[in-house]
Design an enzyme around this catalytic site. Structure first.
Site, PDB file in Angstrom:
ATOM      1  N   SER A  22       0.841  -1.194   0.000  1.00 57.20           N
ATOM      2  CA  SER A  22       0.000   0.000   0.000  1.00 57.20           C
ATOM      3  C   SER A  22       0.878   1.246   0.000  1.00 57.20           C
ATOM      4  O   SER A  22       2.057   1.187   0.359  1.00 57.20           O
ATOM      5  CB  SER A  22      -0.885   0.022   1.242  1.00 57.20           C
ATOM      6  OG  SER A  22      -0.139   0.360   2.400  1.00 57.20           O
ATOM      7  N   ASP A  23       0.317   2.370  -0.382  1.00 57.95           N
ATOM      8  CA  ASP A  23       0.982   3.631  -0.104  1.00 57.95           C
ATOM      9  C   ASP A  23       0.781   3.928   1.389  1.00 57.95           C
ATOM     10  O   ASP A  23       0.069   3.213   2.099  1.00 57.95           O
ATOM     11  CB  ASP A  23       0.430   4.754  -0.978  1.00 57.95           C
ATOM     12  CG  ASP A  23       1.457   5.843  -1.236  1.00 57.95           C
ATOM     13  OD1 ASP A  23       2.357   6.025  -0.389  1.00 57.95           O
ATOM     14  OD2 ASP A  23       1.368   6.522  -2.272  1.00 57.95           O
ATOM     15  N   TRP A  24       1.404   4.975   1.862  1.00 60.02           N
ATOM     16  CA  TRP A  24       1.440   5.293   3.297  1.00 60.02           C
ATOM     17  C   TRP A  24       0.020   5.337   3.883  1.00 60.02           C
ATOM     18  O   TRP A  24      -0.733   6.263   3.636  1.00 60.02           O
ATOM     19  CB  TRP A  24       2.158   6.619   3.494  1.00 60.02           C
ATOM     20  CG  TRP A  24       2.446   6.996   4.910  1.00 60.02           C
ATOM     21  CD1 TRP A  24       1.549   7.323   5.872  1.00 60.02           C
ATOM     22  CD2 TRP A  24       3.727   7.087   5.523  1.00 60.02           C
ATOM     23  NE1 TRP A  24       2.186   7.617   7.047  1.00 60.02           N
ATOM     24  CE2 TRP A  24       3.526   7.492   6.862  1.00 60.02           C
ATOM     25  CE3 TRP A  24       5.034   6.881   5.077  1.00 60.02           C
ATOM     26  CZ2 TRP A  24       4.592   7.690   7.752  1.00 60.02           C
ATOM     27  CZ3 TRP A  24       6.082   7.082   5.960  1.00 60.02           C
ATOM     28  CH2 TRP A  24       5.852   7.481   7.275  1.00 60.02           C
ATOM     29  N   ASN A  25      -0.333   4.298   4.626  1.00 58.22           N
ATOM     30  CA  ASN A  25      -1.630   4.191   5.300  1.00 58.22           C
ATOM     31  C   ASN A  25      -2.815   4.270   4.338  1.00 58.22           C
ATOM     32  O   ASN A  25      -3.924   4.632   4.729  1.00 58.22           O
ATOM     33  CB  ASN A  25      -1.773   5.264   6.387  1.00 58.22           C
ATOM     34  CG  ASN A  25      -2.947   4.978   7.319  1.00 58.22           C
ATOM     35  OD1 ASN A  25      -3.268   3.832   7.594  1.00 58.22           O
ATOM     36  ND2 ASN A  25      -3.594   6.028   7.795  1.00 58.22           N
ATOM     37  N   SER A  26      -2.606   3.922   3.069  1.00 55.90           N
ATOM     38  CA  SER A  26      -3.723   4.033   2.125  1.00 55.90           C
ATOM     39  C   SER A  26      -4.813   2.998   2.398  1.00 55.90           C
ATOM     40  O   SER A  26      -5.959   3.196   1.971  1.00 55.90           O
ATOM     41  CB  SER A  26      -3.227   3.909   0.675  1.00 55.90           C
ATOM     42  OG  SER A  26      -2.654   2.644   0.425  1.00 55.90           O
TER      43      SER A  26
END
Length: 730
Positions: free
Chosen positions: A270-274
């Site tokens: 995932s992207d940062w906390n996506s």
């Protein structure tokens, strides 16, 4: 009891078998741990590593000694000894800072870009990084979006070529199974942001994306498919929602396309906390539901899920298993992907950074600087050169060097400059001093700041201009004005810099504007009034040397725009491969597709860039006037250097399907070659158009080649082209 496998045994056996052995011995907590990426290093994280609850780290590793210390915890102090992945943002260099990716794309030189990524991988690997979150391969048609600087522009063909070059530079040229990753000097790449993140409405970062499935397949997916075909180790799911389904919870894109259609077995992170942000999308009701939707869509690793808004995969995946909403076998599938990547990197055989190896085999600084300099020079685009003001003569008596970016080592590095140091940057002032010697007086004045209204430096700048033979104005953006969370509605040159340019112009002195930016800016007044204009982007360490060599003719500029320059934000989105419409533009006819207050045409088109010499295109030919659907055609043209300087030209091939069952773009890039010609020299350039290049998705989204006439065009940009045609028959 510790379950361990000798490096020799692992090297001999197929790693898929070893993966299954690991999985058979792992607890559920240990399996989920492989799917957790923590941020930085501290005592609590080290405790989690010892408990087998962490599979990778982002940031916090800044030396090989620290990497080996933390890796030793994972390898020697855990039950199974599974090594960690150490991730970092190595975007356009690590210690040696190269031009920003959009600038590199202006070189149209994938081999040189690949070399830059090889150097970046070597430097990062020597410092303990084994995984980079690059390349960004998002296609971008809206320069308001700040992350345009991180990609390769607006075209899927060019973007796909550069996507492959970057992946191979980071990972090596090995086969798609990733065996080249075992080279100590290589690191795993991660193509991002999957998918269509660059299509954010209004150019506003993180915003929604609503596009047709056709546009998804024809514009936004091809650079990712190119990365997959080049063996990319990982792909990052994006922040945006796509047609109503968030990209980090999108089963269609993450599983149906990526896994089932493309048969890819790498890692999705995932992207940062996506995944946690699925709650804020109002797509998930809580963190537990977010974990369920992100994981079952196809995201293997939860990045930054330990932040204040996170805590997503840990503890929720275990809860979901206990609730019967996901199975252990589903967990195993993602764990396989992560362990496979670690095997491909050779971490089970050699988990530690080989400090002595890198000391003995370190790349010479002169070599790294030479690649950085060459790429910086090739990234510069000459936009205007009225009356051949450039190149300047080195014998010139005096130069006024003015502007807030003329002696600014920080901003010219661009964002995401990793371990780069401003002290290593050659500014424009220093570069000119290095090149022209003591016989020319350089009257340097800052003039103004980048983004305020302080005019107190104007008088000194004007006096400097009046006392000099020529003026070089170095203006543009701060580096933080582009990149993530850096969207803009105003694309004019920031602050009062354009006012400064106008005041200097009024002196009557010859003026060169060097523009530095992370995106196309709207520079109508500058383009209309200033004699010579250079787009220099942010060029990194060798900024000053590269610009000086271009200004004084040691290097003849060859860069071509990978993205269209608009006249105003009102034209956005503007890109070269638009559709004809039912009422194509006709000058002076109102009821055609046009604006009342602006030309349709861009300020500078895709593929555009001038040289100090001139090139002519003649004798375009096809080797066959008619072909069947399985055949290919060779398109050729004669390209001549008709000027006085040796120069490089990017010869571009475009096609147009004249009639089709679905509407097609007015032209599509299908090839390019960068050539060098001496004055008076002519070369015949050949392009091979294979059947796939003529195909498209029909109304049923099936790839077809339809019979009919195809126009083929060759030229030095997307507008100034010569053409011929051929026919595809049943």
């Amino acid at each position: 009891m510790l379950f361990r496998f000798s490096p020799a045994l692992i090297a001999q056996e197929n790693y898929e078998t070893k993966i299954e052995e690991f999985i058979s011995k792992m607890t559920l907590d240990e399996k989920i741990g492989q799917l957790i990426q923590r941020i930085g290093v501290n005592e609590e994280i080290e405790k989690s590593i010892r408990e087998g609850k962490v599979g990778s780290l982002l940031f916090g590793i800044h030396s090989p000694e620290e990497a080996n210390r933390v890796q030793k915890i994972a390898v020697e102090e855990t039950r199974l000894g599974i090594p960690l992945l150490f991730a970092n943002d190595v975007i356009h260099g690590y210690q040696t800072i190269f031009p920003i990716p959009l600038a590199e794309a202006s070189s149209w030189n994938p081999e040189l870009i690949k070399k830059a990524c090889e150097i970046a991988a070597f430097e990062a690997a020597s410092d303990g990084t084994n995984w980079t979150f690059a390349p960004m391969v998002d296609i971008v048609r809206d320069p308001r979006w700040g992350r345009i600087m991180e990609g390769s522009g607006e075209d899927p063909f060019l973007g796909s070529i550069i996507s492959s070059a970057r992946v191979k530079g980071f990972q090596g040229d090995g086969p798609a199974n990733g065996t080249g990753l075992k080279d100590k000097t290589k690191i795993a790449a991660c193509s991002k942001h999957y998918v269509a993140y660059g299509g954010a409405e209004g150019g506003r970062d993180y915003n929604t994306v609503d596009i047709s499935e056709r546009t998804l397949h024809e514009v936004y997916l091809p650079p990712f498919h190119s990365a997959v075909n080049s063996g990319v180790a990982s792909i990052m799911s994006a922040f945006n929602d796509l047609n109503g389904i968030p990209a980090s919870g999108n089963y269609f894109t993450l599983t149906e396309i990526l896994r089932n259609e493309w048969k890819w077995d790498g890692v999705v992170i995932s992207d940062w906390n996506s995944i946690g942000e699925l709650v804020k999308h109002r797509f998930a009701k809580d963190k537990n539901d977010a974990a369920l939707k992100g994981f079952t869509a196809g995201v293997d690793i939860d990045m930054a899920g330990d932040t204040i808004d996170g805590n997503i995969y840990s503890p929720n995946l275990k809860n979901l298993v206990e609730q019967g909403l996901i199975t252990v076998e589903q967990i195993n599938k993602s764990v396989r992907n992560v362990l496979r990547m670690k095997f491909k990197l050779g971490l089970f055989e050699n988990p530690y950074t080989d400090i002595e190896f890198f000391k003995k085999n370190n790349l010479e600084k002169s070599y790294k600087d030479s690649i950085a300099l060459q790429l910086a020079k090739e990234s510069i685009v000459l936009l205007k050169n009225e009356n051949n003001l450039l190149p300047l003569k080195k014998e010139i008596k005096s130069i006024a060097l003015i502007g807030p970016l003329a002696d600014n080592p920080e901003d010219v590095m661009g964002v995401w400059s990793a371990a780069g140091k401003p002290d290593d940057v050659i500014t424009v002032l220093k570069g000119i001093e290095n090149l022209i010697g003591d016989n020319t007086k350089i009257n340097y004045v800052k003039g103004c700041n980048i983004n305020d209204n302080d005019t107190s430096g104007f008088n000194d700048a004007i006096q400097s201009a009046e006392n000099s033979d020529v003026v070089i104005l170095v203006v543009g953006e701060e580096r933080e004005m582009s990149g993530e969370a850096a969207s803009k509605t105003d694309l004019n040159i920031p602050g009062i810099q354009e006012e400064l340019i106008k005041r200097i112009y009024e002196t009557g002195k010859p003026v060169v504007v060097v523009l530095m930016s992370g995106r196309p800016l709207t520079i109508n007044w500058v383009s209309e009034n200033i004699s010579a204009v250079i787009e220099a982007w942010f060029l990194g360490d060798q900024t000053g040397n590269a610009i000086a060599e271009v200004l004084f003719g040691d290097y003849n500029p060859s860069g071509k725009l990978p993205v269209t320059f608009p006249r105003s934000t009102g034209q956005i989105p503007i890109y070269y491969y638009q559709k004809s419409t039912g009422r194509p533009f006709i000058d002076k006819e109102k009821y055609t597709s046009r604006y009342l207050d602006s030309p349709n045409s861009p300020l500078y088109p895709f593929g555009y860039g001038l040289s100090y010499t001139s090139f002519s295109y003649k004798n375009i030919k096809v080797d066959k006037n008619r072909i069947d659907k399985d055949d290919f055609v060779i398109v050729s043209a004669d390209v001549s250097n008709t000027g006085k300087f040796e120069g490089e030209e990017v010869v571009q091939l475009y096609i147009q399907d004249e009639v089709s069952s679905v509407t097609r773009p007015v032209k599509e890039l299908k090839g390019f070659q960068k050539i060098k010609l001496k004055p008076g020299e002519t070369k015949t350039i050949n392009f091979k158009l294979i059947p796939y290049m003529l195909s498209f998705l029909d109304k049923d989204m099936k790839r077809v080649i339809e019979p009919g006439k195809f126009n083929v065009m060759i030229g030095g940009n997307s507008i100034d082209l010569i053409s011929t045609s051929f026919e595809v028959i049943e």
